[in-house]
Scaffold this motif. Structure first.
Motif, short mmCIF file in Angstrom:
data_model
loop_
_atom_site.label_atom_id
_atom_site.label_comp_id
_atom_site.label_asym_id
_atom_site.label_seq_id
_atom_site.Cartn_x
_atom_site.Cartn_y
_atom_site.Cartn_z
N ARG A 1 32.37 35.09 35.77
CA ARG A 1 33.83 35.13 35.86
C ARG A 1 34.32 36.55 36.14
NH1 ARG A 1 33.64 30.94 31.82
NH2 ARG A 1 33.55 32.46 30.13
N SER B 1 36.49 37.93 39.43
CA SER B 1 37.73 38.71 39.32
C SER B 1 37.66 39.97 40.16
CB SER B 1 38.00 39.06 37.86
OG SER B 1 38.15 37.89 37.08
N ASP C 1 38.20 39.08 43.76
CA ASP C 1 39.62 38.84 44.06
C ASP C 1 40.37 40.15 44.24
OD1 ASP C 1 39.09 36.15 43.88
OD2 ASP C 1 39.78 35.98 41.78
#
Length: 469
Positions: free
Chosen positions: A146, A150, A153
């Protein structure tokens, strides 16, 4: 028949029979495993990774022990864990199981979240389907995944914001676009105020010339002399660094004691082995539990007070060592047998044996025991009040009450027997009562009652912290 009932052997046998029956009954009623008294239900769940879980491990609800792991088997490529849980704990179909780490040493325990109480209960032998393995490496890898997503992104937002004609997405992209606009505005401002900026630069040049004059002052108290001292210090530092470099070259080439130590693979392997041993020793010491115990007993027949100070060292759940100092007002008793033979070798030869008993009231007694735990039953042996002996402890009422039986001074007839009951009415504070040396024929037997306190290493840390405050 009356002679048999009054005999010492009959009374000892009758006492042992009563204690054995009590131990058997209380074992079925007070054991922590609910399966022993038929008050449990069996549930199971499947898990991809059961490392760190052991049979007889704890099963908790809201941090309270409600059962144990009964069995761990392999079922269809997964680990199947069968749980024995108290019947009075409602486990519904919405319940879930969490495998939680118990510290940083790798051991784990089972936490059962009972679920919605309005849902139907899982029947005996049923399966808990919702499992959350919080203590596994897979959970850690998911968190890392995760975080990586991030970061990706954020990189995409920066790429869109810095591309010509790109549309900034998200707050980070807008921040980059605002910085771009800010730099354009600063360029426009500097172009319109060029003359003023030149004046500022000229003023800064004048200030720098003034500072240069101060720095280059040749006087003894000037900054130039100070800079010379700094330069000499830097020169010394450079020579020291050169010496360090020479030493590191020798070490890397295997010269000298340190060089041979670092470059010899066998020596490095031995050092690593020694460090692993130290780490294991320190890790085991961290798991030690130390208990300081102090209690006093009032001997009712003699009207005296007996005090004991002891330390219990418990390296594991299944065993402990106990050392104690006992201040007994009856003193340390020593017995001496003397045999006198008259007319040896003659027809009228006679042999007389006399016993002298001395009590030293200014001496203390020592106890040193090794104990082995079997669930709620403990067997201990060693030195009890200066003589060899053994004892038995049985814990009841979730370890709030302890029934104890000690036998020592076995060379004397009859042996010194003691039975007593200890009850903890508050954490670490207890009362005690029983009978001591109840088979004695010399009038030393006595019933007693008293109180005491025991403090664990955690209790001592909290107490010392409050005293420091």
């Amino acid at each position: 028949m009356l002679k048999l009932l009054r005999s010492t052997e009959f009374r000892v046998g009758f006492l042992v029979l009563i204690v054995s029956v009590l131990v058997g009954i209380l074992s079925l009623q007070a054991t922590e495993d609910p399966g022993f008294v038929g008050g449990s239900k069996m549930l199971f769940f499947r898990l991809d990774d059961a490392s760190g879980l052991i049979q007889r491990g704890a099963v908790k609800v809201a941090g309270i022990n409600v059962g144990v792991v009964k069995k761990i088997t392999l079922d269809r490529g997964k680990a199947r864990l069968d749980l024995s849980i108290r019947k009075d704990v409602p486990i519904t179909t919405s319940a879930r199981v969490e495998v939680r780490p118990n510290g940083i040493l790798g051991d784990k325990y089972i936490e059962v979240v009972p679920g919605n109480p309005d849902d139907p209960e899982i029947p005996d032998g049923g399966e808990i389907t919702s499992v959350d393995n919080k203590g596994s490496m897979d959970a850690l890898l998911k968190e890392v995944g995760r975080i990586t997503k991030s970061i990706g992104d954020i990189a995409d937002e920066l790429k869109d914001a810095t591309r010509d004609g790109g549309d900034p997405k998200g707050p980070l992209g807008r921040i980059v676009r605002n910085i771009d606009k800010l730099t354009a505005d600063l360029a426009e401002i500097s172009g319109e105020n060029k003359e003023k900026i030149n004046e500022i630069v000229a003023n800064v040049r004048d200030i720098s010339d003034t500072i240069d004059g101060i720095v280059n002052d040749d006087g003894p108290n000037g900054l130039k002399a100070s800079w010379d001292k700094v330069a000499r210090s830097i020169d010394k530092v450079e020579r020291s660094l050169a010496n360090v470099e020479e030493i590191t070259d020798k070490v890397n080439s295997g010269k000298g004691t340190i060089g041979r130590l670092v470059n010899d693979e066998q020596t490095v392997e031995k050092i690593n082995t020694a460090i692993d041993g130290v780490n294991k020793f320190v890790g085991g010491a961290n798991k030690l539990q130390t208990t300081l115990d102090f209690h006093s007993e009032y001997l009712m027949e003699q009207g005296l007070t007996k005090s004991t100070v002891g330390v219990r060292i418990q390296p594991g759940l299944d065993r402990y060592y106990e050392i104690a100092i006992v201040d007994d007002p009856k003193g340390v008793v020593e017995r001496t047998d003397t045999t006198l033979t008259t007319s040896p070798g003659q027809p009228g030869e006679t042999t007389t044996t006399s016993r002298e008993i001395k009590a030293f009231h200014n001496r203390v007694k020592y106890t040193a025991l090794f104990a082995k735990n079997f669930y709620n039953f403990t067997v201990k042996a060693g030195l009890i009040e200066n003589t060899g002996g053994l004892g038995f402890d049985y814990y009841m009422l979730r370890r709030q009450m302890r029934l104890s039986f000690d036998a020592f001074d076995l060379s004397n007839s009859p042996a010194h027997l003691r039975a007593f009951l200890r009850y903890y009415f508050y954490k670490g504070v207890y009362v005690v009562g029983g009978s001591d040396d109840f088979l004695s024929r010399t009038g030393t037997s006595s019933s007693f009652a008293g109180a005491g306190i025991d403090l664990t290493n955690d209790d001592l840390k909290v107490l010392m912290g409050k005293l420091s405050f």
